[in-house]
Design an enzyme around this catalytic site. Structure first.
Site, PDB file in Angstrom:
ATOM      1  N   ARG A  72       0.942 -19.747  17.481  1.00  0.00           N
ATOM      2  CA  ARG A  72       0.615 -18.549  17.508  1.00  0.00           C
ATOM      3  C   ARG A  72      -0.889 -17.490  17.229  1.00  0.00           C
ATOM      4  NH1 ARG A  72       5.937 -16.395  18.841  1.00  0.00           N
ATOM      5  NH2 ARG A  72       5.614 -14.815  17.670  1.00  0.00           N
ATOM      6  N   LYS A 118       0.912 -18.848  31.489  1.00  0.00           N
ATOM      7  CA  LYS A 118       1.696 -17.864  32.368  1.00  0.00           C
ATOM      8  C   LYS A 118       1.073 -17.287  33.687  1.00  0.00           C
ATOM      9  CE  LYS A 118       3.771 -15.474  28.960  1.00  0.00           C
ATOM     10  NZ  LYS A 118       4.812 -13.991  28.413  1.00  0.00           N
ATOM     11  N   TYR A 132      14.962 -17.219  28.129  1.00  0.00           N
ATOM     12  CA  TYR A 132      14.041 -16.186  27.491  1.00  0.00           C
ATOM     13  C   TYR A 132      16.072 -15.645  27.229  1.00  0.00           C
ATOM     14  CZ  TYR A 132       8.991 -16.022  28.305  1.00  0.00           C
ATOM     15  OH  TYR A 132       7.867 -15.992  28.747  1.00  0.00           O
ATOM     16  N   THR A 168       1.641 -10.506  20.946  1.00  0.00           N
ATOM     17  CA  THR A 168       2.414 -10.160  22.142  1.00  0.00           C
ATOM     18  C   THR A 168       1.263  -9.895  22.803  1.00  0.00           C
ATOM     19  OG1 THR A 168       4.697 -11.504  20.843  1.00  0.00           O
ATOM     20  CG2 THR A 168       4.344 -10.203  22.896  1.00  0.00           C
ATOM     21  N   ASN A 214       0.411 -12.092  29.480  1.00  0.00           N
ATOM     22  CA  ASN A 214      -0.028 -11.813  28.588  1.00  0.00           C
ATOM     23  C   ASN A 214      -1.106 -13.602  27.970  1.00  0.00           C
ATOM     24  OD1 ASN A 214       2.380 -12.326  27.941  1.00  0.00           O
ATOM     25  ND2 ASN A 214       2.413 -12.024  25.708  1.00  0.00           N
TER      26      ASN A 214
END
Ligand code: CMP
Length: 137
Positions: free
Chosen positions: A86, A10, A50, A92, A113
């Site tokens: 993950r 991100k 999203y 998250t 995050n």
């Protein structure tokens, strides 16, 4: 089972120059980077990506944030890639992530995050298609 997943470093991760380090965590754990690209996500693509969260209160802010600066998008391949990616990312919310996970080490807040990863094999397929088109290798 060998499978693929999609990750996005991100804007907070790219901003701090963490993309290579983050991808190395995956390759050090047996993943192959099939494709990677740096881009600024257009709003329409972020909204599609999203879409499952469209009715959540955080939808506008996550779309704003994900379009706010360059990201690095990658297709990773490996055994049980979705679940294993993950696990390497951590939960998250970085406040709940343990040190040693990517979000535990680098995440600043639930929005900042540091990384997104597909949450299922179906999402992975959909997201890979959205970001890399029909035949990504
Ligand atoms: P990501 O895995 O990219 O998927 C949706 C993103 O929305 C999530 O990571 C968070 O960065 C952000 N977000 C903000 N608030 C929430 C929340 N309450 N629950 C889940 N995700 C949230």
């Amino acid at each position: 089972m060998r499978e693929r997943t999609l990750i996005i470093v991100k804007p907070d991760g790219v901003e701090r120059g963490l993309s290579d380090q983050i991808l190395e965590r995956f390759t050090a754990n047996g993943f192959t980077v099939v494709q990677r690209k740096e881009m600024t996500i257009p709003r329409s693509l972020a909204e599609q990506h999203y879409a499952e969260h469209v009715n959540k209160p955080f939808f506008p802010s996550v779309v704003n944030y994900m379009t706010s600066g360059p990201v690095v998008v990658a297709i990773l391949e490996g055994e049980d890639a979705v679940a294993r990616a993950r696990a390497l990312m951590g939960p998250t919310d970085p406040a709940k992530a343990t040190p040693g996970t990517i979000r535990g080490d680098f995440g600043e807040s639930i929005d900042r995050n540091t990384i997104h990863g597909s949450d299922s094999a179906e999402s992975a397929q959909r997201e890979i298609h959205l970001f890399f088109g029909e035949n990504p290798n």
